[in-house]
Scaffold this active site. Structure first.
Site, PDB file in Angstrom:
ATOM      1  N   TYR A  33       0.891  -1.237  -0.016  1.00  0.00           N
ATOM      2  CA  TYR A  33      -0.098  -0.119   0.080  1.00  0.00           C
ATOM      3  C   TYR A  33       0.797   1.408  -0.046  1.00  0.00           C
ATOM      4  O   TYR A  33       2.133   1.244   0.227  1.00  0.00           O
ATOM      5  CB  TYR A  33      -0.934  -0.158   1.290  1.00  0.00           C
ATOM      6  CG  TYR A  33      -0.393   0.201   2.551  1.00  0.00           C
ATOM      7  CD1 TYR A  33       0.773  -0.675   2.967  1.00  0.00           C
ATOM      8  CD2 TYR A  33      -0.655   1.495   2.955  1.00  0.00           C
ATOM      9  CE1 TYR A  33       1.282  -0.129   4.388  1.00  0.00           C
ATOM     10  CE2 TYR A  33       0.032   1.873   4.298  1.00  0.00           C
ATOM     11  CZ  TYR A  33       0.873   1.024   4.892  1.00  0.00           C
ATOM     12  OH  TYR A  33       1.316   1.351   6.026  1.00  0.00           O
ATOM     13  N   ARG A  52       8.394   3.922  -4.798  1.00  0.00           N
ATOM     14  CA  ARG A  52       8.246   2.836  -3.644  1.00  0.00           C
ATOM     15  C   ARG A  52       7.259   1.754  -3.622  1.00  0.00           C
ATOM     16  O   ARG A  52       7.381   0.597  -3.461  1.00  0.00           O
ATOM     17  CB  ARG A  52       8.181   3.639  -2.326  1.00  0.00           C
ATOM     18  CG  ARG A  52       8.197   2.880  -1.161  1.00  0.00           C
ATOM     19  CD  ARG A  52       8.112   3.543   0.160  1.00  0.00           C
ATOM     20  NE  ARG A  52       6.770   4.066   0.373  1.00  0.00           N
ATOM     21  CZ  ARG A  52       6.612   5.085   1.461  1.00  0.00           C
ATOM     22  NH1 ARG A  52       7.611   5.222   2.422  1.00  0.00           N
ATOM     23  NH2 ARG A  52       5.275   5.422   1.553  1.00  0.00           N
ATOM     24  N   ARG A 100      -8.183 -20.331  -1.258  1.00  0.00           N
ATOM     25  CA  ARG A 100      -7.016 -20.127  -0.444  1.00  0.00           C
ATOM     26  C   ARG A 100      -6.010 -21.030  -0.396  1.00  0.00           C
ATOM     27  O   ARG A 100      -6.128 -22.407  -0.088  1.00  0.00           O
ATOM     28  CB  ARG A 100      -8.080 -19.995   1.000  1.00  0.00           C
ATOM     29  CG  ARG A 100      -6.984 -19.640   2.078  1.00  0.00           C
ATOM     30  CD  ARG A 100      -7.918 -19.426   3.422  1.00  0.00           C
ATOM     31  NE  ARG A 100      -6.853 -19.054   4.446  1.00  0.00           N
ATOM     32  CZ  ARG A 100      -5.824 -19.928   5.179  1.00  0.00           C
ATOM     33  NH1 ARG A 100      -5.862 -21.060   4.673  1.00  0.00           N
ATOM     34  NH2 ARG A 100      -5.110 -19.247   5.943  1.00  0.00           N
ATOM     35  N   LYS A 147       6.233  -1.944   1.894  1.00  0.00           N
ATOM     36  CA  LYS A 147       5.256  -1.459   2.652  1.00  0.00           C
ATOM     37  C   LYS A 147       4.151  -2.180   2.320  1.00  0.00           C
ATOM     38  O   LYS A 147       3.097  -2.264   1.660  1.00  0.00           O
ATOM     39  CB  LYS A 147       4.898   0.181   1.905  1.00  0.00           C
ATOM     40  CG  LYS A 147       4.311   0.925   2.839  1.00  0.00           C
ATOM     41  CD  LYS A 147       3.971   2.331   2.539  1.00  0.00           C
ATOM     42  CE  LYS A 147       3.339   3.192   3.259  1.00  0.00           C
ATOM     43  NZ  LYS A 147       3.478   3.476   4.762  1.00  0.00           N
ATOM     44  N   GLU A 179      12.667   2.514  13.658  1.00  0.00           N
ATOM     45  CA  GLU A 179      11.703   3.687  13.261  1.00  0.00           C
ATOM     46  C   GLU A 179      10.567   3.581  14.418  1.00  0.00           C
ATOM     47  O   GLU A 179      10.540   2.949  15.396  1.00  0.00           O
ATOM     48  CB  GLU A 179      11.392   3.274  12.000  1.00  0.00           C
ATOM     49  CG  GLU A 179      10.673   1.988  11.721  1.00  0.00           C
ATOM     50  CD  GLU A 179       9.939   2.003  10.226  1.00  0.00           C
ATOM     51  OE1 GLU A 179       9.983   2.965   9.717  1.00  0.00           O
ATOM     52  OE2 GLU A 179       9.980   0.729  10.016  1.00  0.00           O
ATOM     53  N   LEU A 203      11.505   1.678   7.082  1.00  0.00           N
ATOM     54  CA  LEU A 203      10.810   1.902   5.636  1.00  0.00           C
ATOM     55  C   LEU A 203      11.524   2.869   5.150  1.00  0.00           C
ATOM     56  O   LEU A 203      11.830   3.825   5.840  1.00  0.00           O
ATOM     57  CB  LEU A 203       9.207   2.064   6.006  1.00  0.00           C
ATOM     58  CG  LEU A 203       8.529   2.356   4.744  1.00  0.00           C
ATOM     59  CD1 LEU A 203       8.048   1.109   4.003  1.00  0.00           C
ATOM     60  CD2 LEU A 203       7.309   3.268   5.065  1.00  0.00           C
TER      61      LEU A 203
HETATM   62  N1  PDD Z   1       2.870   5.238   7.172  1.00  0.00           N
HETATM   63  N2  PDD Z   1       7.554   3.981   9.003  1.00  0.00           N
HETATM   64  C1  PDD Z   1       6.479   3.371   8.871  1.00  0.00           C
HETATM   65  C2  PDD Z   1       6.349   1.956   9.762  1.00  0.00           C
HETATM   66  C3  PDD Z   1       5.303   3.594   8.375  1.00  0.00           C
HETATM   67  O1  PDD Z   1       4.119   2.985   8.384  1.00  0.00           O
HETATM   68  C4  PDD Z   1       5.333   4.920   7.843  1.00  0.00           C
HETATM   69  C5  PDD Z   1       4.086   5.521   7.427  1.00  0.00           C
HETATM   70  C6  PDD Z   1       6.742   5.841   7.819  1.00  0.00           C
HETATM   71  C7  PDD Z   1       6.738   7.190   7.195  1.00  0.00           C
HETATM   72  O2  PDD Z   1       6.617   7.107   5.758  1.00  0.00           O
HETATM   73  P1  PDD Z   1       6.183   7.939   4.694  1.00  0.00           P
HETATM   74  O3  PDD Z   1       6.931   9.273   5.199  1.00  0.00           O
HETATM   75  O4  PDD Z   1       6.398   7.393   3.294  1.00  0.00           O
HETATM   76  O5  PDD Z   1       4.727   8.317   5.284  1.00  0.00           O
HETATM   77  C8  PDD Z   1       7.622   5.317   8.398  1.00  0.00           C
HETATM   78  C9  PDD Z   1       1.531   5.485   6.312  1.00  0.00           C
HETATM   79  C10 PDD Z   1       1.451   6.987   6.733  1.00  0.00           C
HETATM   80  C11 PDD Z   1       0.565   4.947   7.205  1.00  0.00           C
HETATM   81  O6  PDD Z   1       0.728   3.660   7.252  1.00  0.00           O
HETATM   82  O7  PDD Z   1      -0.351   5.570   7.383  1.00  0.00           O
END
Ligand code: PDD
Length: 284
Positions: A33, A52, A100, A147, A179, A203
């Site tokens: 996503y 990405r 499945r 992601k 993170e 990420l």
């Molecule tokens: N999440 N690290 C993780 C684990 C994340 O889920 C996200 C963002 C980030 C920041 O990435 P970016 O700057 O590309 O948004 C870092 C999104 C916003 C979410 O799951 O809603």
């Protein structure tokens, strides 16, 4: 205004959209996503987000159901039609519906969808009470550069933080930090901006990358290196960043006050520079 969704090439009311029970996204979290921010009716950093997305698809051996350029065009048209000025766009690709079975299906059409939601504009730079963080053990898999929609470990971490009255969870592995539950982490120590390298545990955040770029432009020295917990605990400034939150300065971590308990000068300058980059790109 009626909320719409783009799903497998059709635009329909969000409330009428369905995915199959045997969609692998639903049964196995077999999908990836993106979340993008819309400012003034325009998507910010669309190119980096789609790059990405392509890397995430590669990472799970899923062929993108549409060329990136075509997808970008469909998203732009959709955002215009949705008429949202300040919002988010959520995009997901799953491997699609099939009997499945853990083994990849030979024939399955990926499910591709995206939709827009309004959001309230973020508060001013450096305002508010700052975020409070809670350390949690990093129990995620080692492909966090993908992601993936498989976010259960992140969700449990974030809820552990919420239960303790905190805003975000920081993943800790022994003495190292990676993170946060849904954001990247930066520290400012000795006037240097430091963040952990992307990869198995981090990420490649789009906001993180843009911040590293604007830091160089405004003359803030940066270092991408493994982050030790003790270095972060004694840092002068700490902040988290993500698409939906931009930059949030951290005021407390595991119950202790960070720095002098206010938004630091470097964090403030970086956030102003990030806002400038957003305003430039989105014609604000
Ligand atoms: N999440 N690290 C993780 C684990 C994340 O889920 C996200 C963002 C980030 C920041 O990435 P970016 O700057 O590309 O948004 C870092 C999104 C916003 C979410 O799951 O809603």
């Amino acid at each position: 205004m009626q909320e719409l969704i783009w799903i497998n090439g059709k635009i329909i009311p969000l409330s009428e959209a369905h995915v199959a029970i045997e969609d692998r996204g639903f049964q196995f979290a077999d999908g990836v996503y993106e979340v993008l921010r819309i400012y003034g009716g325009r998507m910010f950093a669309l190119g980096p987000h789609l790059d990405r997305l392509a890397r995430s698809c590669d990472g799970i051996s899923l062929q993108m159901p549409m060329k990136i350029e075509k997808l970008a065009g469909e998203m732009r048209e959709f955002v215009e039609r949705a008429g949202v000025r300040d919002g988010s766009i959520y995009l997901q690709i799953s491997r699609g519906a099939s009997l499945r079975n853990p083994v990849f299906p030979i024939k399955a059409t990926p499910t591709l969808l995206f939709y827009v939601r309004s959001v309230v504009p973020l508060p001013g730079v450096g305002t508010g009470a700052g975020a409070s963080l809670l350390s949690v053990p990093d129990e995620r898999w080692h492909r966090c550069w993908i992601k993936s929609t498989a976010l259960l470990a992140n969700i449990l971490a974030r809820n552990a933080a919420t239960e303790k009255g905190c805003d975000e969870a920081v993943f800790v592995d022994g003495e190292m930090l990676s993170e946060c539950g849904s954001s990247n982490l930066f520290i400012v120590a000795d006037n240097q901006l430091v963040t952990a390298p992307v990869g198995p545990r981090v990420l490649p955040g789009i906001t993180r990358e843009i911040i590293l770029g604007v830091a160089a432009e405004i003359g803030v020295e940066t270092q991408v290196r493994p982050l030790r917990r003790d270095a972060a605990v004694s840092a002068n400034e700490l902040f988290i960043c993500s698409t939906m939150r931009e930059i949030i300065w951290v005021s407390r971590w595991d119950g202790r006050t960070v720095g002098d308990g206010t938004c630091g000068a470097i964090t403030r300058r970086l956030h102003q520079a990030l806002r400038k980059a957003i305003a430039n790109e989105c014609n604000l």
